[in-house]
Every structure is written in structure tokens, then in C-alpha cells.
Design a protein around this motif. Structure first.
Motif, PDB file in Angstrom:
ATOM      1  N   LYS A  75      48.137 -26.116 -32.311  1.00 24.03           N
ATOM      2  CA  LYS A  75      47.646 -27.130 -31.380  1.00 24.03           C
ATOM      3  C   LYS A  75      47.314 -28.447 -32.078  1.00 24.03           C
ATOM      4  CE  LYS A  75      45.634 -23.828 -28.103  1.00 24.03           C
ATOM      5  NZ  LYS A  75      44.394 -23.398 -27.393  1.00 24.03           N
ATOM      6  N   ASN A  76      47.568 -28.505 -33.399  1.00 25.73           N
ATOM      7  CA  ASN A  76      47.225 -29.718 -34.173  1.00 25.73           C
ATOM      8  C   ASN A  76      45.768 -30.116 -33.957  1.00 25.73           C
ATOM      9  OD1 ASN A  76      49.831 -30.023 -35.230  1.00 25.73           O
ATOM     10  ND2 ASN A  76      50.481 -31.300 -33.528  1.00 25.73           N
ATOM     11  N   THR A  77      44.895 -29.141 -33.952  1.00 27.86           N
ATOM     12  CA  THR A  77      43.493 -29.390 -33.623  1.00 27.86           C
ATOM     13  C   THR A  77      42.573 -28.653 -34.592  1.00 27.86           C
ATOM     14  OG1 THR A  77      44.038 -29.679 -31.287  1.00 27.86           O
ATOM     15  CG2 THR A  77      41.741 -29.266 -31.819  1.00 27.86           C
ATOM     16  N   GLY A  78      41.532 -29.358 -34.994  1.00 26.38           N
ATOM     17  CA  GLY A  78      40.488 -28.748 -35.795  1.00 26.38           C
ATOM     18  C   GLY A  78      39.195 -28.697 -35.005  1.00 26.38           C
ATOM     19  N   TYR A  79      38.304 -27.794 -35.437  1.00 27.29           N
ATOM     20  CA  TYR A  79      37.073 -27.578 -34.688  1.00 27.29           C
ATOM     21  C   TYR A  79      35.875 -27.500 -35.641  1.00 27.29           C
ATOM     22  CZ  TYR A  79      40.531 -26.039 -31.276  1.00 27.29           C
ATOM     23  OH  TYR A  79      41.613 -25.971 -30.432  1.00 27.29           O
ATOM     24  N   LEU A  80      34.725 -27.813 -35.100  1.00 28.74           N
ATOM     25  CA  LEU A  80      33.476 -27.590 -35.814  1.00 28.74           C
ATOM     26  C   LEU A  80      32.504 -26.967 -34.822  1.00 28.74           C
ATOM     27  CD1 LEU A  80      32.024 -27.975 -38.555  1.00 28.74           C
ATOM     28  CD2 LEU A  80      31.024 -30.071 -37.580  1.00 28.74           C
ATOM     29  N   GLN A  81      32.251 -25.684 -34.987  1.00 34.93           N
ATOM     30  CA  GLN A  81      31.276 -24.980 -34.160  1.00 34.93           C
ATOM     31  C   GLN A  81      29.912 -25.154 -34.808  1.00 34.93           C
ATOM     32  OE1 GLN A  81      31.637 -23.209 -31.173  1.00 34.93           O
ATOM     33  NE2 GLN A  81      29.388 -23.148 -31.221  1.00 34.93           N
ATOM     34  N   MET A  82      28.987 -25.704 -34.055  1.00 29.17           N
ATOM     35  CA  MET A  82      27.656 -26.002 -34.588  1.00 29.17           C
ATOM     36  C   MET A  82      26.619 -25.199 -33.810  1.00 29.17           C
ATOM     37  SD  MET A  82      27.972 -30.114 -35.176  1.00 29.17           S
ATOM     38  CE  MET A  82      27.977 -30.467 -33.430  1.00 29.17           C
ATOM     39  N   ASN A  83      25.955 -24.290 -34.500  1.00 28.82           N
ATOM     40  CA  ASN A  83      24.913 -23.463 -33.890  1.00 28.82           C
ATOM     41  C   ASN A  83      23.559 -23.765 -34.523  1.00 28.82           C
ATOM     42  OD1 ASN A  83      26.949 -22.128 -32.402  1.00 28.82           O
ATOM     43  ND2 ASN A  83      27.227 -20.610 -34.017  1.00 28.82           N
ATOM     44  N   SER A  84      22.511 -23.324 -33.862  1.00 30.11           N
ATOM     45  CA  SER A  84      21.145 -23.518 -34.371  1.00 30.11           C
ATOM     46  C   SER A  84      20.917 -24.968 -34.780  1.00 30.11           C
ATOM     47  CB  SER A  84      20.892 -22.577 -35.556  1.00 30.11           C
ATOM     48  OG  SER A  84      21.075 -21.239 -35.196  1.00 30.11           O
ATOM     49  N   LEU A  85      21.291 -25.866 -33.907  1.00 28.60           N
ATOM     50  CA  LEU A  85      21.206 -27.288 -34.231  1.00 28.60           C
ATOM     51  C   LEU A  85      19.767 -27.742 -34.409  1.00 28.60           C
ATOM     52  CD1 LEU A  85      24.061 -28.529 -31.934  1.00 28.60           C
ATOM     53  CD2 LEU A  85      23.889 -29.008 -34.388  1.00 28.60           C
ATOM     54  N   LYS A  86      19.605 -28.677 -35.325  1.00 29.84           N
ATOM     55  CA  LYS A  86      18.295 -29.226 -35.660  1.00 29.84           C
ATOM     56  C   LYS A  86      18.288 -30.732 -35.396  1.00 29.84           C
ATOM     57  CE  LYS A  86      17.920 -25.938 -39.507  1.00 29.84           C
ATOM     58  NZ  LYS A  86      17.737 -25.809 -40.983  1.00 29.84           N
ATOM     59  N   PRO A  87      17.130 -31.327 -35.192  1.00 33.67           N
ATOM     60  CA  PRO A  87      17.081 -32.779 -34.995  1.00 33.67           C
ATOM     61  C   PRO A  87      17.734 -33.551 -36.132  1.00 33.67           C
ATOM     62  CG  PRO A  87      14.993 -31.818 -34.358  1.00 33.67           C
ATOM     63  CD  PRO A  87      15.811 -30.706 -34.971  1.00 33.67           C
ATOM     64  N   GLU A  88      17.657 -33.034 -37.336  1.00 29.75           N
ATOM     65  CA  GLU A  88      18.264 -33.727 -38.472  1.00 29.75           C
ATOM     66  C   GLU A  88      19.784 -33.652 -38.483  1.00 29.75           C
ATOM     67  OE1 GLU A  88      15.835 -31.421 -38.576  1.00 29.75           O
ATOM     68  OE2 GLU A  88      16.054 -30.076 -40.318  1.00 29.75           O
ATOM     69  N   ASP A  89      20.375 -32.896 -37.563  1.00 34.74           N
ATOM     70  CA  ASP A  89      21.832 -32.896 -37.408  1.00 34.74           C
ATOM     71  C   ASP A  89      22.312 -34.066 -36.545  1.00 34.74           C
ATOM     72  OD1 ASP A  89      21.607 -29.338 -37.101  1.00 34.74           O
ATOM     73  OD2 ASP A  89      22.296 -30.460 -38.860  1.00 34.74           O
ATOM     74  N   THR A  90      21.377 -34.813 -35.976  1.00 32.13           N
ATOM     75  CA  THR A  90      21.741 -35.945 -35.150  1.00 32.13           C
ATOM     76  C   THR A  90      22.501 -36.992 -35.955  1.00 32.13           C
ATOM     77  OG1 THR A  90      19.858 -35.653 -33.656  1.00 32.13           O
ATOM     78  CG2 THR A  90      20.812 -37.865 -33.784  1.00 32.13           C
ATOM     79  N   ALA A  91      23.687 -37.350 -35.475  1.00 31.22           N
ATOM     80  CA  ALA A  91      24.557 -38.286 -36.189  1.00 31.22           C
ATOM     81  C   ALA A  91      25.822 -38.515 -35.363  1.00 31.22           C
ATOM     82  CB  ALA A  91      24.932 -37.732 -37.563  1.00 31.22           C
ATOM     83  N   VAL A  92      26.602 -39.474 -35.810  1.00 33.45           N
ATOM     84  CA  VAL A  92      27.970 -39.599 -35.317  1.00 33.45           C
ATOM     85  C   VAL A  92      28.852 -38.751 -36.235  1.00 33.45           C
ATOM     86  CG1 VAL A  92      29.891 -41.136 -34.824  1.00 33.45           C
ATOM     87  CG2 VAL A  92      27.543 -41.920 -34.444  1.00 33.45           C
ATOM     88  N   TYR A  93      29.632 -37.891 -35.635  1.00 30.30           N
ATOM     89  CA  TYR A  93      30.499 -36.979 -36.381  1.00 30.30           C
ATOM     90  C   TYR A  93      31.941 -37.482 -36.321  1.00 30.30           C
ATOM     91  CZ  TYR A  93      26.769 -33.605 -36.980  1.00 30.30           C
ATOM     92  OH  TYR A  93      25.590 -32.984 -37.365  1.00 30.30           O
ATOM     93  N   TYR A  94      32.573 -37.496 -37.488  1.00 33.49           N
ATOM     94  CA  TYR A  94      33.947 -37.977 -37.622  1.00 33.49           C
ATOM     95  C   TYR A  94      34.804 -36.889 -38.269  1.00 33.49           C
ATOM     96  CZ  TYR A  94      31.687 -42.592 -37.343  1.00 33.49           C
ATOM     97  OH  TYR A  94      30.943 -43.687 -36.967  1.00 33.49           O
ATOM     98  N   CYS A  95      36.070 -36.834 -37.883  1.00 28.71           N
ATOM     99  CA  CYS A  95      37.013 -36.014 -38.632  1.00 28.71           C
ATOM    100  C   CYS A  95      37.922 -36.939 -39.444  1.00 28.71           C
ATOM    101  CB  CYS A  95      37.818 -35.091 -37.728  1.00 28.71           C
ATOM    102  SG  CYS A  95      38.834 -35.897 -36.482  1.00 28.71           S
ATOM    103  N   LYS A  96      38.425 -36.394 -40.516  1.00 29.38           N
ATOM    104  CA  LYS A  96      39.269 -37.167 -41.418  1.00 29.38           C
ATOM    105  C   LYS A  96      40.353 -36.285 -42.021  1.00 29.38           C
ATOM    106  CE  LYS A  96      38.710 -38.038 -45.813  1.00 29.38           C
ATOM    107  NZ  LYS A  96      38.151 -38.477 -47.121  1.00 29.38           N
ATOM    108  N   VAL A  97      41.540 -36.849 -42.174  1.00 25.65           N
ATOM    109  CA  VAL A  97      42.599 -36.215 -42.957  1.00 25.65           C
ATOM    110  C   VAL A  97      43.137 -37.255 -43.936  1.00 25.65           C
ATOM    111  CG1 VAL A  97      43.223 -34.636 -41.089  1.00 25.65           C
ATOM    112  CG2 VAL A  97      44.486 -36.781 -41.378  1.00 25.65           C
TER     113      VAL A  97
END
Length: 115
Positions: A75-97
Motif C-alpha cells: 500500500k506504499n504506507t507506513g504507520y505509527l501506532q501510539m498507545n499510552s500517550l502522554k502530554p509530553e508526546d504532544t507535537a507535530v509528527y512528520y514522516c520522512k524517507v
């Protein structure tokens, strides 16, 4: 030229989960390492996790055991499953190749962890 489009961000309460997706154009996705980065306000962009073309993965210590990176080359797709999220995980998330010696970034997706 490679285009990346992230999706899946949003507002979630502490302890909650989100799944980010990174859709890549073209057919080179299966050949490259993909990385997920994040940038919080006033902080430098940091690598969160990466996955090589053979599936080997790497995580920054702060997300080990909570985040899981994966890819679906069909599917030409990558994923990031994020569990048990914390306030310090707050951010803009980017993917890169990296392809042909160039870095290709997506536009970013905002993740906010707050009650």
C-alpha cells in the motif's frame, strides 16, 4: 520525486491511542527506510522511530513499549501506532524517507495529548 502525506493526528486524552499513517507516492517505498519524527513547540525535531526496508525497527527510549512502527509496502504506507500517550508526546509528527540522496518530508500531522 516522492510525496508523503501524513494523517491520523488529533486530540486525545492521556493514556489514549492514535494511529498515524504516511502514504507515499510512487513505487520506491518498499526500498527505503521510513522514519517518524516529531517537533514540539520550542524544541528541535527529533527521530521517534524508524523502520528499514527489511522491517528492522528502531525507537527512541521515550517511546519504547508504547509506540509501534510498521509498514505495508503493497500500500506504499507506513504507520505509527501510539498507545499510552502522554502530554509530553504532544507535537507535530512528520514522516520522512531518503531517496536519491534527498530527504523527503510530509506536511506533518498535529498530535495533542491533553485532558
Amino acid at each position: 520525486q516522492v510525496q508523503l502525506v501524513e494523517s491520523g493526528g488529533g486530540l486525545v486524552q492521556p493514556g489514549g491511542s492514535l494511529r498515524l499513517s504516511c502514504a507515499a507516492s510512487g513505487s520506491i517505498f518498499r526500498l527505503v527506510t521510513m522514519g517518524w519524527y516529531r517537533q514540539a513547540p520550542g524544541k528541535q525535531r527529533e527521530l521517534v522511530a524508524s523502520i528499514a526496508s527489511d522491517g528492522r525497527s528502531h525507537y527512541v527510549d521515550s517511546v519504547k513499549g508504547r509506540f509501534t512502527i510498521s509498514r505495508d509496502n503493497a500500500k506504499n504506507t507506513g504507520y505509527l501506532q501510539m498507545n499510552s500517550l502522554k502530554p509530553e508526546d504532544t507535537a507535530v509528527y512528520y514522516c520522512k524517507v531518503i531517496w536519491g540522496g534527498r530527504n523527503y518530508w510530509g506536511q506533518g500531522t498535529q498530535v495533542t495529548v491533553s485532558s
